[in-house]
Write an enzyme that holds these catalytic residues in place. Structure first.
Site, short mmCIF file in Angstrom:
data_model
loop_
_atom_site.label_atom_id
_atom_site.label_comp_id
_atom_site.label_asym_id
_atom_site.label_seq_id
_atom_site.Cartn_x
_atom_site.Cartn_y
_atom_site.Cartn_z
N SER A 112 -24.81 16.27 15.07
CA SER A 112 -25.17 17.58 15.59
C SER A 112 -25.46 17.56 17.09
O SER A 112 -24.60 17.21 17.89
CB SER A 112 -26.36 18.13 14.79
OG SER A 112 -26.63 19.46 15.08
N ASP A 133 -23.69 23.47 19.76
CA ASP A 133 -24.03 22.05 19.81
C ASP A 133 -22.84 21.26 19.28
O ASP A 133 -21.76 21.81 19.06
CB ASP A 133 -25.30 21.76 19.01
CG ASP A 133 -25.17 22.14 17.54
OD1 ASP A 133 -24.29 22.96 17.21
OD2 ASP A 133 -25.95 21.63 16.71
#
EC number: 5.4.2.10
Length: 452
Positions: free
Chosen positions: A104, A246
């Site tokens: 992530s 992200d």
């Protein structure tokens, strides 16, 4: 062996904490556990496997695919796609299991493994615990029951995934984005192809940055954790707004036309009003976490929208939404779940819906986001401490009590261990920013002293 699964899968430094052997073993264990649970009953199991562009994702993907196929699971390898795309395809293709390799927003050396159950939903805690247990049993010597011959899984690339996912995103928009100029920052991550394609198909004029992943530059000074480049680009190009993702694009933050940040709380507030207007906000309720700014709660109360609060982590937001049938929830960090169209946080979908609201109303994002006023909030990450003792340290409890007395009813304190990193987060909210900084600084020192 400590618990491998955190709040968002298994995560660690690739090839140190998260090895090929671990990835393979967990994948085999997941196949066995889901088979025991009846997920594969009566048919040959299929898994969707995707990853973000990290270099380590290449060998970890190979390990996961090998583990699943060795356990008799057919694998559809979708390549580099966002986490919510893998979740969507797991459901859309009727797969029994989805696996996403990503850390992530973490820095490039990290990676992670995230499992999705049938339908594209995150695994329940008890299934994760069982996977860990089965993995540990076989790591210490118990042999796997392995198929042979035609029983082994088959592996094929599934190249239609990107187009299928983009078509889904564009198809659920309430209106087009024609007339909007938008800057996208893809964090050199998993949405580098998906997000520009989706916004372009929806009619937006685009400027794209951070969309040249090389395996090493993911989240490097760009994306939702570093908004400076996006803020400058929005102002430079005279754009209506900017959207930042992200590394795996399960979150979205935004920038208005002046370059000011629009965080996850503000995005939730804008979307809540938009969804209520078109009767899509079930029970007139939005779900958020204890990290949400007090200004968000006050804004929702003023607008007649109920606010349900959960612990930190999008999985807990999702559990609350599913239990009560709510349609919208999310986190200040930009994880936003629109449950009618996604089973997990989806940064591209969130950005599209936010832009659609701007296009539909003709109002600026700055104006729309002003529905809530953020109270000053200071967040300090304290690394290299024993985060397991946050709730048991008497010294720390005394420090928190003193801070709460000082703040009174005009602020609040929250200490919590990170679910994905070895640190403790100290959050202080107050009517005055200097007071918030002072209290947060003292509490951070107390955390170091008590837990260091």
């Amino acid at each position: 062996m400590g618990r491998l699964f955190g709040t968002d899968g298994v995560r660690g430094v690739a090839n140190a904490d998260l090895t090929a052997e671990l990835a393979l073993g967990l994948s085999v264990a997941a196949a066995h556990v889901l088979a025991e649970a009846g997920t594969f009953a009566g048919h040959r199991a299929t898994a969707v496997v995707g990853r973000d562009p990290r270099a380590s994702g290449e060998f970890l993907e190979a390990a996961v695919v090998a583990g699943l196929a060795s356990a008799g699971v057919d694998v559809l390898r979708v390549g580099v796609l966002p986490t919510p795309a893998v979740a969507h395809l797991t459901g859309a293709l009727g797969a029994d299991l989805g696996v996403m390799l990503s850390a992530s927003h973490n820095a490039m050396p990290d990676n992670g493994i995230k499992f999705f159950a049938r339908g594209g939903h995150k695994l329940a805690d008890e299934l994760e615990d069982r996977i860990e247990s089965v993995y540990a049993e076989h790591r210490t010597g118990a042999p796997w029951d392995r198929p042979t011959g035609a029983g082994v899984g088959r592996v094929r690339d599934y190249d239609q995934g990107l187009d299928q996912y983009v078509a889904h995103l564009v198809g659920v928009l309430p209106n087009r984005l024609d007339g909007l100029k938008i800057v996208l920052d893809e964090a050199h991550g998993a949405a580098s192809r998906v997000s520009p394609e989706a916004f372009a198909r929806a009619g937006a004029e685009l400027v794209t940055i951070g969309a040249v992943p090389d395996g090493l530059n993911i989240n490097d000074g760009c994306g939702s954790t570093h908004l400076g480049l996006l803020q400058a680009a929005v102002v430079e190009h005279g754009a209506d707004l900017g959207i930042a993702h992200d590394g795996d694009a399960d979150r979205c933050l935004a920038v208005d036309h002046t370059g000011a940040e629009v965080d996850g709380d503000q995005i939730l507030a804008v979307l809540a009003l938009a969804m209520r207007e078109r009767d899509a906000l079930r029970s007139d309720t939005v779900v958020a976490t204890v990290m949400s700014n007090l200004g968000f709660k006050l804004a929702m109360e003023r607008e007649g929208i109920r606010f349900a609060q959960t612990g930190v982590g999008d999985r807990y937001v999702l559990e609350e939404m599913k239990e009560h049938g709510y349609a919208l929830g999310g986190e200040q960090s930009g994880h936003v779940i629109i449950l009618d169209h996604a089973t997990t946080g989806d940064g591209t979908l969130t950005g599209l819906m936010l832009a659609a609201r701007v296009a539909q109303t003709g109002r600026t994002l700055r104006d729309l986001a002003s529905v809530m006023q953020r109270l000053p909030q200071v967040l300090i990450n304290v690394p290299d401490v024993d985060k397991s003792r946050v709730t048991t340290s008497a010294e720390l409890a005394t420090a928190v009590a003193e801070a709460e007395r000082e703040l009174g009813s005009t602020g609040r304190v929250l200490l919590r261990p990170s679910g994905t990193e070895p640190l403790v987060r100290v959050m202080v909210e107050a009517a005055d920013i200097e007071q918030a900084r002072s209290v947060a600084g003292r509490l951070a020192d107390s955390v170091k002293s008590a837990l260091g």
